[in-house]
Design an enzyme around this catalytic site. Sequence first.
Site, PDB file in Angstrom:
ATOM      1  N   ASP A 284       0.824  -1.355  -0.037  1.00 58.02           N
ATOM      2  CA  ASP A 284      -0.048  -0.026  -0.015  1.00 58.02           C
ATOM      3  C   ASP A 284       0.907   1.157   0.120  1.00 58.02           C
ATOM      4  OD1 ASP A 284      -2.644   1.378   0.346  1.00 58.02           O
ATOM      5  OD2 ASP A 284      -1.659   2.034   2.416  1.00 58.02           O
ATOM      6  N   GLU A 326       1.139  -0.555  -5.245  1.00 57.70           N
ATOM      7  CA  GLU A 326       0.109   0.255  -5.201  1.00 57.70           C
ATOM      8  C   GLU A 326       0.751   1.803  -5.450  1.00 57.70           C
ATOM      9  OE1 GLU A 326      -3.117   3.031  -3.818  1.00 57.70           O
ATOM     10  OE2 GLU A 326      -1.531   2.331  -2.618  1.00 57.70           O
TER      11      GLU A 326
HETATM   12  C1  OTU Z   1      -4.155   3.766  -0.432  1.00 56.82           C
HETATM   13  O1  OTU Z   1      -4.530   4.810  -1.338  1.00 56.82           O
HETATM   14  C2  OTU Z   1      -5.422   3.045   0.057  1.00 56.82           C
HETATM   15  O2  OTU Z   1      -5.892   2.484  -1.469  1.00 56.82           O
HETATM   16  C3  OTU Z   1      -6.192   3.817   0.433  1.00 56.82           C
HETATM   17  O3  OTU Z   1      -7.602   3.041   0.511  1.00 56.82           O
HETATM   18  C4  OTU Z   1      -5.991   4.264   1.798  1.00 56.82           C
HETATM   19  O4  OTU Z   1      -6.980   5.266   2.027  1.00 56.82           O
HETATM   20  C5  OTU Z   1      -4.511   5.173   1.769  1.00 56.82           C
HETATM   21  O5  OTU Z   1      -3.725   4.258   0.654  1.00 56.82           O
HETATM   22  C6  OTU Z   1      -3.858   5.004   2.973  1.00 56.82           C
HETATM   23  O6  OTU Z   1      -3.523   3.882   3.267  1.00 56.82           O
HETATM   24  O7  OTU Z   1      -4.420   8.005  -1.882  1.00 56.82           O
HETATM   25  O8  OTU Z   1      -6.755   7.941  -2.528  1.00 56.82           O
HETATM   26  O9  OTU Z   1      -0.006   6.772  -4.770  1.00 56.82           O
HETATM   27  O10 OTU Z   1      -2.596   7.302  -3.733  1.00 56.82           O
HETATM   28  O11 OTU Z   1      -1.609   4.801  -1.604  1.00 56.82           O
HETATM   29  C7  OTU Z   1      -6.084   6.887  -2.356  1.00 56.82           C
HETATM   30  C8  OTU Z   1      -0.540   5.730  -3.705  1.00 56.82           C
HETATM   31  C9  OTU Z   1      -4.616   6.861  -1.794  1.00 56.82           C
HETATM   32  C10 OTU Z   1      -1.744   6.664  -2.966  1.00 56.82           C
HETATM   33  C11 OTU Z   1      -2.549   5.550  -2.377  1.00 56.82           C
HETATM   34  C12 OTU Z   1      -3.618   5.955  -1.529  1.00 56.82           C
END
Ligand code: OTU
Length: 651
Positions: A284, A326
Amino acid sequence: MSNPLPRRADALLQQFITTHDQLSQDSVFLQRLAGNWSALYRLVQSLYGATPEWEHLLVELGELLWNRWNHRDARLRSLDDQRVMQGAWYSRNALVGMQLYVDRFAGDLSGLGDKLSYFQELGVNFLHLMPLLKTPRDHNDGGYAVSDYGQIQEHFGTMKDLRNLAEKMHREGMVLALDYVLNHTSDEHSWAQAALAGEQHYQDYYYMYPDRTIPDLYEESLPEVFPETAPGNFTWKNEINRWVMTVFHSYQWDLNYSNPRVFLEMAAILLDLANAGVDILRLDAVPYLWKRLGTTSQNLHEAHDVVRLLNACARVAAPGVAFIAEAIVQPREIARYFGEGEWAGRECELAYNASLMVLLWDALATGRAALIRRGLEDLPQAGSDTAWLNYVRCHDDIGLGYDEAHLREQGWDPAAHRDFIIRYFTGEFEGSFARGARFMYNPRNGDARISGTAASLAGVEAALELQEPSVLEMAVQRIVALYGVILSLGGIPIIYAGDELGLCNDYSYREEPHLQGDNRWMHRPWISDDHRATRTDPTRVAGMVFSRLTSMIGLRKQIPALNASRMPDILPCESPHLLAFLRVDSTGERVLVLVNFSNEPIPIDGQLMRLAGLYDGGVDLLDQERFLPVGQLMRPYQCSWVVDHSAHAAT
Ligand code: OTU
């Protein structure tokens, strides 16, 4: 790694082997350790070489790997062997994924284990379960704020249930993916609690500052992830008189990977998840793993080194495991997480194709295919050991991460275009079919993102209100068209649970005090057995979508040209509404994929059919109808997979 081992590294390895009982008798481990020692040595040195005791760290890491390997059970070890033999097993298994919330889909882990036949009916053999580990009850960002990596959140079940599920899935030839939320912990994690109690050792696990000097410098270039609900990137803690770095929510504390103890802890957790039977770990927020003043603190080379080092650890102690990046960033930056140069294939084996997802929705809103065509032509190929994960929707918002040069080539001003797309999908644009919502508007730069389920964004919700069958059919066809692309493109497709039933936005989150501030919950619907039961009813949306996705997935598995991991050749076409690409397998069998992104019928030119080598036309596998060599009409939003007559006879 082909480079000879530096002399010092070799000496350390020999010393390590002789000081660890039994190790020299375990030829499998020994071979893997030796094969990855150079990578371990060089990565530990490059990340932590400035600390005097870095060589000792390497030894500690070796001990961790040896320990976790000894706890890896025989069943998983034999799965490792098969996968190592097979190589790039994730792209050779004709995987079709589904991402789902265990509680919203099946109650708990054992309930999910009872529903495997549902996935099999659809053809799904790879499940990504949304975060399951222990979190605080209220402030948990949908599970992305972990307070104990060693425990499962009670309402999902226990670690034992997770192991049982993994085992059951493996017996059925299925693959299990879980999130590894490694950029931050919850403020209720024991490390954060110890830090709050004043323990320096644990304060060093995070980024903490006594005054605003450093935070202010960081704020000059750090982006804001949740500007509406969590503006800024630091949170003041009265207990310790410190600012804590919190790039996401104020209760998600960023881990400080420049502290090697943090790396060791997180590597141990990763291997524990692998030993519980998880096959694929979704890393993540991976771009954020390393911070540096004066930068956006995204995609820094050290963040790549951290992932490479984790990957090297897995190759030694759990080599059947693969990683997903991700990284919702620019397409070229995403592709770098596959690993570059000598690290190619040794970082994240898989990465979300976020660019494609945005371009699919863009094509629906504009009715034009030029941008998606351009994006696909320009998309970096995944290497032979890596693959794109293609998706239409996920649990997050749709962030409009365009390649701005491509927008300008179309004569579109990037800011104006983004504004149009947002207004289109939030239904503010006159004549729009979509029912989405604006997520995280940032008044400082005008940025916003989009929430909503695929069905609501594609017009199903509006059509159901209108009660007009032809409008509904068109909306359903839009969903099918987008899935028609990701199911025929190179890489691994992932279905977002609920999309297979055409589920609309779930507004129940508005009654939940701890969810109502985050409209991403509208596209994280509760899915009941009653919902699923309607999949067999052809008069209902669920039946319309489910049957078409099921047959597309079946075809994908049957036709080698459709499940190869290489990206296709994009074909030029006369119509601005049409996307056309060709999939060819090693024997020369070909499938022409066509999508009409407009709400008008369009004729297919003979030139295109000739380019695809279909001189006599062919058969559209998706509706089993003849496809003319010249002048075939494609219905609004129709997706076609065309093969020649002999290939059709064979299927
Ligand atoms: C991720 O997303 C997860 O998919 C989210 O559900 C979480 O809220 C977040 O991390 C925190 O753990 O900003 O709008 O480049 O863009 O990690 C989603 C990566 C997010 C980020 C992404 C993030």
